[in-house]
Design a protein around this motif. Structure first.
Motif, short mmCIF file in Angstrom:
data_model
loop_
_atom_site.label_atom_id
_atom_site.label_comp_id
_atom_site.label_asym_id
_atom_site.label_seq_id
_atom_site.Cartn_x
_atom_site.Cartn_y
_atom_site.Cartn_z
N GLY A 158 2.75 12.51 10.17
CA GLY A 158 1.94 11.53 9.47
C GLY A 158 2.46 10.12 9.70
O GLY A 158 3.67 9.90 9.77
N VAL A 159 1.54 9.16 9.83
CA VAL A 159 1.90 7.75 9.99
C VAL A 159 1.26 6.99 8.84
O VAL A 159 0.03 6.87 8.77
N LEU A 160 2.10 6.52 7.90
CA LEU A 160 1.63 5.83 6.71
C LEU A 160 2.17 4.40 6.74
O LEU A 160 3.15 4.06 6.10
N CYS A 161 1.53 3.58 7.57
CA CYS A 161 2.05 2.23 7.84
C CYS A 161 0.91 1.21 7.84
O CYS A 161 -0.22 1.52 8.22
N ARG A 162 1.25 -0.01 7.48
CA ARG A 162 0.31 -1.12 7.62
C ARG A 162 0.33 -1.63 9.06
O ARG A 162 0.98 -1.05 9.93
N ASN A 163 -0.37 -2.73 9.30
CA ASN A 163 -0.49 -3.28 10.66
C ASN A 163 0.78 -4.03 11.06
O ASN A 163 0.93 -5.22 10.75
N HIS A 164 1.69 -3.36 11.75
CA HIS A 164 2.90 -4.00 12.27
C HIS A 164 3.48 -3.10 13.35
O HIS A 164 2.95 -2.02 13.65
N ARG A 165 4.59 -3.52 13.93
CA ARG A 165 5.16 -2.79 15.07
C ARG A 165 5.55 -1.35 14.71
O ARG A 165 5.55 -0.48 15.58
N GLY A 166 5.90 -1.10 13.44
CA GLY A 166 6.27 0.25 13.05
C GLY A 166 5.15 1.25 13.28
O GLY A 166 5.38 2.38 13.72
N PHE A 167 3.91 0.84 13.00
CA PHE A 167 2.75 1.70 13.27
C PHE A 167 2.63 1.97 14.76
O PHE A 167 2.47 3.11 15.19
N VAL A 168 2.68 0.90 15.56
CA VAL A 168 2.48 1.03 17.00
C VAL A 168 3.58 1.89 17.62
O VAL A 168 3.30 2.77 18.45
N LEU A 169 4.83 1.67 17.22
CA LEU A 169 5.93 2.47 17.76
C LEU A 169 5.80 3.93 17.35
O LEU A 169 6.13 4.83 18.13
N SER A 170 5.33 4.19 16.15
CA SER A 170 5.12 5.57 15.71
C SER A 170 4.10 6.27 16.60
O SER A 170 4.35 7.37 17.12
N ALA A 171 2.95 5.64 16.77
CA ALA A 171 1.89 6.25 17.57
C ALA A 171 2.31 6.44 19.03
O ALA A 171 2.07 7.48 19.63
N THR A 224 -3.59 3.83 3.97
CA THR A 224 -2.60 3.21 3.09
C THR A 224 -3.12 3.06 1.67
O THR A 224 -2.35 2.73 0.76
N GLY A 225 -4.41 3.29 1.45
CA GLY A 225 -4.96 3.23 0.11
C GLY A 225 -4.94 4.56 -0.62
O GLY A 225 -5.36 4.64 -1.79
N PHE A 226 -4.44 5.62 0.03
CA PHE A 226 -4.40 6.93 -0.61
C PHE A 226 -3.37 6.95 -1.74
O PHE A 226 -2.32 6.30 -1.66
N SER A 227 -3.67 7.71 -2.76
CA SER A 227 -2.72 7.92 -3.86
C SER A 227 -1.65 8.92 -3.39
O SER A 227 -1.84 9.63 -2.40
N PRO A 228 -0.50 8.98 -4.10
CA PRO A 228 0.52 9.97 -3.73
C PRO A 228 -0.01 11.40 -3.68
O PRO A 228 0.38 12.19 -2.82
N SER A 229 -0.93 11.74 -4.59
CA SER A 229 -1.47 13.11 -4.58
C SER A 229 -2.34 13.34 -3.35
O SER A 229 -2.36 14.44 -2.78
N GLN A 230 -3.08 12.30 -2.91
CA GLN A 230 -3.88 12.45 -1.69
C GLN A 230 -2.99 12.57 -0.47
O GLN A 230 -3.27 13.35 0.44
N VAL A 231 -1.90 11.80 -0.42
CA VAL A 231 -0.95 11.91 0.69
C VAL A 231 -0.35 13.32 0.72
O VAL A 231 -0.24 13.94 1.78
#
Length: 453
Positions: free
Chosen positions: A37-50, A65-72
Motif C-alpha cells: 500500500g502507498v498512503l502518501c500525498r504528492n511528494h517524492r515519497g509517493f514517486v519513489l514508492s511507486a 489519503t482521505g480514507f479513515s483508519p477503518s477504511q485503510v
C-alpha cells in the motif's frame, strides 16, 4: 522533479528508486507479486514508492489519503498487503508492517537489480462515493500509444513545466505524472492545495501546465486568485464541471481549460477543448485518437444522436478488472463507464449523470446533475448537490443541499424552487431544500452523496 524538499534530477530519482527497491527487498522481503500500500500525498515519497515497487515486480496499491483508519484497514485486509508505505501524518495500520515514506528518500548503496519476470501492476481504488471502494487493476502501457492519444487533444509539449495538484493516488494525478515523465517535463508537486499557494508555486517555477480537479478551479475563483500568464494549459478531470464553471474560469484565465472525461476503469473517453467548452460548457468533448465511444440502449443497441443511453468506451488502456473479480459491463471490446449520456450529430459527448443517480419521480426521469447546473447559476450559490430521497406518493423526490457564499444575501428555499421552476421542468423542482455550510467531498472533489442522505 520539485517538491517541498527541493529538486531532484531524473537521474537522481532513478538512483534513489534503485536504493529504495533494495531497502524494500532486504528489510521487508518485498518481491514479485507482493502487494504494498502507498498512503502518501504528492511528494517524492509517493514517486519513489511507486518506482521502487515497479523495479521489484511488486504491485502498488494506491490508497486514498482521505480514507479513515477503518477504511485503510479494510484495504489492507481485502488486498492482502504485505506492507504500507505511509506519510507520518497518517497512522500506521496495526495489522500490517509499515514504513514511513521519508525512509525511501534517504538513499543508500548501489543495488543490482534484474528486470522482474512479472511486471509490477498499479491498483487504483475507486473513490467509494457510493459504497466500499473497489480495487481496479491498471495495465502497463504496451508502448507510446496512450501518450499519443492524450496529446492528440491536450497541447502539452516536451520539456514543459507541469504543476500536478491532482492527487497522485487518483487515476488523473497518476496519469499526469506518467505523461510528464514521458515528455521529459519538469514535475512540480504540491502535497496540499490552497488557492494562494498554487498560484505562488506556478509563478515561482514558471509552470506552463496545471493538472487539477474541478473543485480546485472553483476555489481559485472564490479566492480571486489568478494563475500567472505562463500557464497555458489547465487540464482537469476526476469529477464533472458544474454549471458555468468552465466559462467563468476561462473569462478570468483565458482559453486554457481542457476537461478530460474518463474513469478509473476506462482511463480516458473524451477531452473537451476550450472551444468545445465555450460552445457547450457541459460538454465532455470528443474522443481522442484511438478511442471509441458509443451510446447504447439497455439492450445493447446503438441509439441515435441526441438520445440518452449508456456510455461505453474502448481504448488501449482499459483496466484489467476489479480485485475480487467483481463483474464488469462490456460490449464489443468496450467497457461501460457507469454514466448515461448522448452524442451530438457532430460527435460531441455530453454526460447526463450516473446510471445509479437518476431519480424517477412520479414516472419522470430526472438527472440530479441537470438541476445542480441550474442552481449553480443562481446568484449567491457557491456549490450545490441534488439527490433523490424516498417519497410515499411519487416513489422519489428531489432534495437540494445548497452552500451559499459568505458575502451573499440570504436565499430562501422558495427562491431556490422558483429558480428551477422558471428554468427547468416542473418535475425537476426540489421539494426539500437544505442550506448547509459545506458539502462532504472526497480528496478528488467528488461529492459523497451517501453522506448527505
Amino acid at each position: 522533479m520539485i517538491d517541498p524538499s527541493g529538486s531532484l534530477s531524473y537521474d537522481a530519482l532513478r538512483r534513489l528508486s534503485f536504493a529504495a527497491a533494495g531497502r524494500l527487498r532486504s528489510s521487508h522481503g518485498i518481491g514479485p507479486g507482493d502487494r504494498v500500500g502507498v498512503l502518501c500525498r504528492n511528494h517524492r515519497g509517493f514517486v519513489l514508492s511507486a518506482a521502487s515497487l515497479s523495479l521489484l515486480g511488486a504491485d502498488a496499491v494506491l490508497i486514498n489519503t482521505g480514507f479513515s483508519p477503518s477504511q485503510v484497514a479494510s484495504v489492507v485486509r481485502e488486498h492482502g498487503l504485505r506492507l504500507v508505505v505511509h506519510d507520518p501524518e497518517f497512522p500506521a495500520p496495526p495489522s500490517v508492517a509499515a514504513l514511513v515514506s521519508s525512509a525511501l528518500s534517504s538513499g543508500g548503496p548501489d543495488v543490482s537489480l534484474s528486470p522482474p519476470a512479472r511486471p509490477g501492476r498499479t491498483v487504483v481504488l475507486t473513490s467509494g462515493t457510493t459504497g466500499v471502494p473497489k480495487g481496479a487493476r491498471r495495465p502497463n502501457p504496451a508502448g507510446v500509444g496512450p501518450l499519443v492519444s492524450i496529446l492528440d487533444r491536450l497541447p502539452v509539449r516536451t520539456r514543459s513545466r507541469l504543476l500536478i495538484a491532482a492527487p497522485l493516488f487518483h487515476t488523473w494525478g497518476y496519469a499526469a505524472l506518467q505523461l510528464a515523465f514521458g515528455l521529459r517535463s519538469c514535475v512540480v508537486l504540491t502535497p496540499r492545495f490552497s488557492p494562494s499557494s498554487l498560484v505562488e508555486l506556478a509563478g515561482r517555477h514558471r509552470c506552463d501546465g496545471l493538472f487539477a480537479v474541478p473543485v480546485m478551479l472553483s476555489r481559485l475563483l472564490d479566492a480571486d486568485c489568478v494563475l500567472p500568464p505562463s500557464v497555458r494549459v489547465v487540464a482537469v478531470s476526476g469529477s464533472a464541471l458544474p454549471g458555468s464553471l468552465a466559462t467563468r474560469f476561462m473569462d478570468a484565465h483565458g482559453e486554457v481549460l481542457f476537461n478530460l472525461y474518463g474513469s478509473t476503469e476506462v482511463s480516458w473517453a473524451s477531452v473537451a477543448t476550450p472551444s468545445d467548452l465555450r460552445a457547450s460548457p457541459a460538454s465532455a468533448g470528443r474522443p481522442p485518437r484511438g478511442t471509441r465511444v458509443q451510446i447504447l440502449s439497455a439492450s445493447g443497441a446503438p441509439v441515435p444522436a441526441g438520445v440518452v443511453g449508456r456510455i461505453f468506451v474502448g481504448n488501449e488502456m482499459l483496466f484489467e478488472g476489479y480485485s475480487g473479480d467483481v463483474p464488469v459491463s462490456s460490449h464489443d471490446g468496450m467497457l461501460a463507464t457507469g454514466d448515461l449520456g448522448f452524442l451530438s450529430e457532430s460527435g460531441l459527448l455530453t454526460v447526463s449523470g450516473r446510471e445509479d443517480d437518476m431519480v424517477i419521480s412520479g414516472g419522470e426521469n430526472v438527472f440530479p446533475s441537470s438541476v445542480e447546473d441550474l442552481l449553480a447559476g443562481l446568484p449567491g450559490v457557491r456549490e450545490v448537490a441534488v439527490v433523490g430521497v424516498p417519497d410515499a406518493s411519487y416513489g422519489q423526490r428531489l432534495a437540494a443541499f445548497v452552500v451559499l457564499h459568505e458575502s451573499s444575501s440570504p436565499l430562501s428555499a422558495d427562491e431556490v424552487r422558483d429558480h428551477v421552476r422558471q428554468h427547468g421542468a416542473r418535475f425537476a423542482v426540489p421539494r426539500d431544500v437544505h442550506f448547509v455550510p459545506s458539502l462532504p467531498r472526497t480528496a478528488t472533489g467528488k461529492v459523497i452523496k451517501r453522506a448527505l442522505l
